[in-house]
Design a protein around this motif. Structure first.
Motif, PDB file in Angstrom:
ATOM      1  N   ASP A 227     -14.545  38.242  -5.182  1.00 58.54           N
ATOM      2  CA  ASP A 227     -14.851  39.031  -3.996  1.00 58.54           C
ATOM      3  C   ASP A 227     -13.611  39.049  -3.112  1.00 58.54           C
ATOM      4  N   VAL A 228     -12.461  39.042  -3.756  1.00 54.05           N
ATOM      5  CA  VAL A 228     -11.155  39.077  -3.090  1.00 54.05           C
ATOM      6  C   VAL A 228     -10.465  40.374  -3.458  1.00 54.05           C
ATOM      7  N   CYS A 229      -9.836  41.020  -2.482  1.00 49.46           N
ATOM      8  CA  CYS A 229      -9.037  42.208  -2.774  1.00 49.46           C
ATOM      9  C   CYS A 229      -7.618  41.971  -2.264  1.00 49.46           C
ATOM     10  N   GLY A 230      -7.316  42.447  -1.061  1.00 45.87           N
ATOM     11  CA  GLY A 230      -6.000  42.180  -0.483  1.00 45.87           C
ATOM     12  C   GLY A 230      -4.852  42.947  -1.089  1.00 45.87           C
ATOM     13  N   LEU A 231      -5.128  43.989  -1.882  1.00 41.88           N
ATOM     14  CA  LEU A 231      -4.031  44.729  -2.499  1.00 41.88           C
ATOM     15  C   LEU A 231      -3.145  45.409  -1.459  1.00 41.88           C
ATOM     16  N   CYS A 232      -3.743  45.818  -0.318  1.00 40.39           N
ATOM     17  CA  CYS A 232      -2.936  46.441   0.735  1.00 40.39           C
ATOM     18  C   CYS A 232      -1.951  45.438   1.334  1.00 40.39           C
ATOM     19  N   VAL A 233      -2.320  44.164   1.316  1.00 44.15           N
ATOM     20  CA  VAL A 233      -1.406  43.112   1.776  1.00 44.15           C
ATOM     21  C   VAL A 233      -0.311  42.897   0.739  1.00 44.15           C
ATOM     22  N   TYR A 234      -0.700  42.861  -0.507  1.00 45.20           N
ATOM     23  CA  TYR A 234       0.252  42.590  -1.593  1.00 45.20           C
ATOM     24  C   TYR A 234       1.326  43.672  -1.730  1.00 45.20           C
ATOM     25  N   VAL A 235       0.916  44.943  -1.703  1.00 48.78           N
ATOM     26  CA  VAL A 235       1.856  46.010  -2.071  1.00 48.78           C
ATOM     27  C   VAL A 235       2.810  46.409  -0.954  1.00 48.78           C
ATOM     28  N   CYS A 236       2.521  46.044   0.295  1.00 49.51           N
ATOM     29  CA  CYS A 236       3.372  46.498   1.399  1.00 49.51           C
ATOM     30  C   CYS A 236       4.816  46.048   1.185  1.00 49.51           C
ATOM     31  N   PRO A 237       5.761  46.979   1.125  1.00 52.32           N
ATOM     32  CA  PRO A 237       7.154  46.611   0.854  1.00 52.32           C
ATOM     33  C   PRO A 237       7.777  45.743   1.938  1.00 52.32           C
ATOM     34  N   HIS A 238       7.259  45.813   3.157  1.00 52.61           N
ATOM     35  CA  HIS A 238       7.829  44.996   4.230  1.00 52.61           C
ATOM     36  C   HIS A 238       7.548  43.520   4.026  1.00 52.61           C
ATOM     37  N   GLY A 239       6.574  43.187   3.199  1.00 53.17           N
ATOM     38  CA  GLY A 239       6.343  41.792   2.859  1.00 53.17           C
ATOM     39  C   GLY A 239       6.947  41.425   1.523  1.00 53.17           C
ATOM     40  N   ARG A 240       6.839  42.320   0.549  1.00 53.58           N
ATOM     41  CA  ARG A 240       7.307  42.023  -0.809  1.00 53.58           C
ATOM     42  C   ARG A 240       8.821  41.910  -0.883  1.00 53.58           C
ATOM     43  N   GLU A 241       9.533  42.649  -0.054  1.00 53.23           N
ATOM     44  CA  GLU A 241      10.989  42.632  -0.135  1.00 53.23           C
ATOM     45  C   GLU A 241      11.610  41.457   0.599  1.00 53.23           C
ATOM     46  N   ASN A 242      10.771  40.682   1.295  1.00 53.92           N
ATOM     47  CA  ASN A 242      11.290  39.537   2.053  1.00 53.92           C
ATOM     48  C   ASN A 242      10.435  38.308   1.759  1.00 53.92           C
ATOM     49  N   MET A 243      10.268  37.994   0.493  1.00 50.99           N
ATOM     50  CA  MET A 243       9.359  36.928   0.103  1.00 50.99           C
ATOM     51  C   MET A 243       9.920  35.535   0.343  1.00 50.99           C
ATOM     52  N   HIS A 244      11.202  35.443   0.664  1.00 48.66           N
ATOM     53  CA  HIS A 244      11.798  34.136   0.899  1.00 48.66           C
ATOM     54  C   HIS A 244      12.567  34.137   2.215  1.00 48.66           C
ATOM     55  N   PRO A 245      11.838  34.278   3.351  1.00 48.63           N
ATOM     56  CA  PRO A 245      12.500  34.315   4.647  1.00 48.63           C
ATOM     57  C   PRO A 245      13.174  32.987   4.981  1.00 48.63           C
ATOM     58  N   HIS A 246      14.245  33.057   5.715  1.00 48.01           N
ATOM     59  CA  HIS A 246      14.969  31.870   6.147  1.00 48.01           C
ATOM     60  C   HIS A 246      14.703  31.661   7.626  1.00 48.01           C
ATOM     61  N   GLY A 247      14.032  30.579   7.950  1.00 43.65           N
ATOM     62  CA  GLY A 247      13.727  30.314   9.352  1.00 43.65           C
ATOM     63  C   GLY A 247      12.508  31.093   9.797  1.00 43.65           C
ATOM     64  N   ARG A 248      12.040  30.800  11.013  1.00 40.26           N
ATOM     65  CA  ARG A 248      10.848  31.442  11.551  1.00 40.26           C
ATOM     66  C   ARG A 248      11.221  32.567  12.501  1.00 40.26           C
ATOM     67  N   GLU A 249      10.398  33.567  12.499  1.00 39.47           N
ATOM     68  CA  GLU A 249      10.640  34.744  13.334  1.00 39.47           C
ATOM     69  C   GLU A 249       9.879  34.589  14.640  1.00 39.47           C
ATOM     70  N   ARG A 250      10.598  34.436  15.745  1.00 39.40           N
ATOM     71  CA  ARG A 250       9.962  34.281  17.037  1.00 39.40           C
ATOM     72  C   ARG A 250      10.744  35.077  18.061  1.00 39.40           C
ATOM     73  N   THR A 251      10.086  35.440  19.126  1.00 42.56           N
ATOM     74  CA  THR A 251      10.772  36.103  20.218  1.00 42.56           C
ATOM     75  C   THR A 251      11.452  35.050  21.065  1.00 42.56           C
TER      76      THR A 251
END
Length: 251
Positions: A227-251
């Protein structure tokens, strides 16, 4: 109400909380531009807070990247475990922030990370993605998810509403989806229309939440192993292209 130095001290205290809980993304939103929408969704009491602290914690990439195999029980269990664990963690962070603000003499209301109050409209008492959007942390994508430049939609969110005089961390980001239709094309039930987000249009112009909800209930009832989907989360290129971020993103 503290002056400039008091505001700086409060901001620093919030940053320490973010560091303590390994928060990936957080910011402060001025809610005044969306007060009518907030009243409609959650009522006058919720709309009585002028600002919001938005907190985001990333889903593990190793789990999200297995979602195309979501019929596998191991994938289902891993995703649901992380989803539920992050929601609990976010609620604890919100409780911590609420106590901090209240101890300083301000009103603060934590909004549960994942709690539906209206089964007909399929929504909670307040939109976490609205707070994150107004805080300048991302934009509302064609999937109706909050999309951040570096992690895409691969985060869970929680919000603390407050009257503390915190400085807003940014303005709403412009749409960054462009012509991309990855989430629209990946949806197994065609719940997304592909229309970009517009503040003056209802959610139904972009997303059939009822169809999505039925899909989950049908999967659960049929016991098809997931009962899991999440394909819209998986396919988004803004997440897939940065799967190994360095450091945390904060303002």
């Amino acid at each position: 109400m503290p002056g400039g130095s008091g505001r700086v001290e409060l901001d620093e205290a919030l940053r320490r909380v973010a560091d303590l809980w390994a928060v990936d993304l957080w910011g402060v939103a001025d809610l005044e531009p969306a007060v009518d929408f907030i009243v409609e969704q959650g009522g006058e009491a919720v709309a009585g807070f002028p600002r919001a602290v938005a907190v985001g914690v990333a889903l593990p990439h190793a789990v999200v990247d297995q979602l195309p195999k979501r019929d596998d029980w191991a994938v289902k269990v891993a995703y649901r475990h992380q989803y539920d664990t992050l929601n609990r963690r976010l609620d604890l962070i919100a409780s911590h922030v609420t106590s901090l603000l209240q101890q300083q003499g301000f009103r603060a209301l934590p909004v549960p990370a994942s709690e539906r109050i209206d089964s007909e409209r399929i929504c909670g008492v307040f939109s976490h993605k609205l707070a994150a959007h107004l805080a300048g942390l991302g934009w509302i994508g064609k999937s109706c998810l909050l999309i951040t430049p570096r992690m895409g939609p691969r985060l869970r969110w929680v919000t603390v509403l407050t009257d503390a005089p915190l400085e807003p961390t940014g303005a709403p980001m412009a749409d960054g989806c462009g012509a991309c239709r990855a989430c629209v094309d990946a949806c197994p039930i065609g719940a997304f229309t592909g229309e970009p987000f517009r503040e003056d249009e209802p959610r139904e112009m972009r997303y059939d939440a009822a169809a999505c909800d039925r899909y989950f209930r049908e999967m659960s009832a049929e016991r098809r192993g997931s009962d899991v989907c999440g394909l819209c989360v998986y396919v988004c290129p803004h997440g897939r292209e940065n799967m190994h971020p360095h450091g945390r993103e904060r303002t």
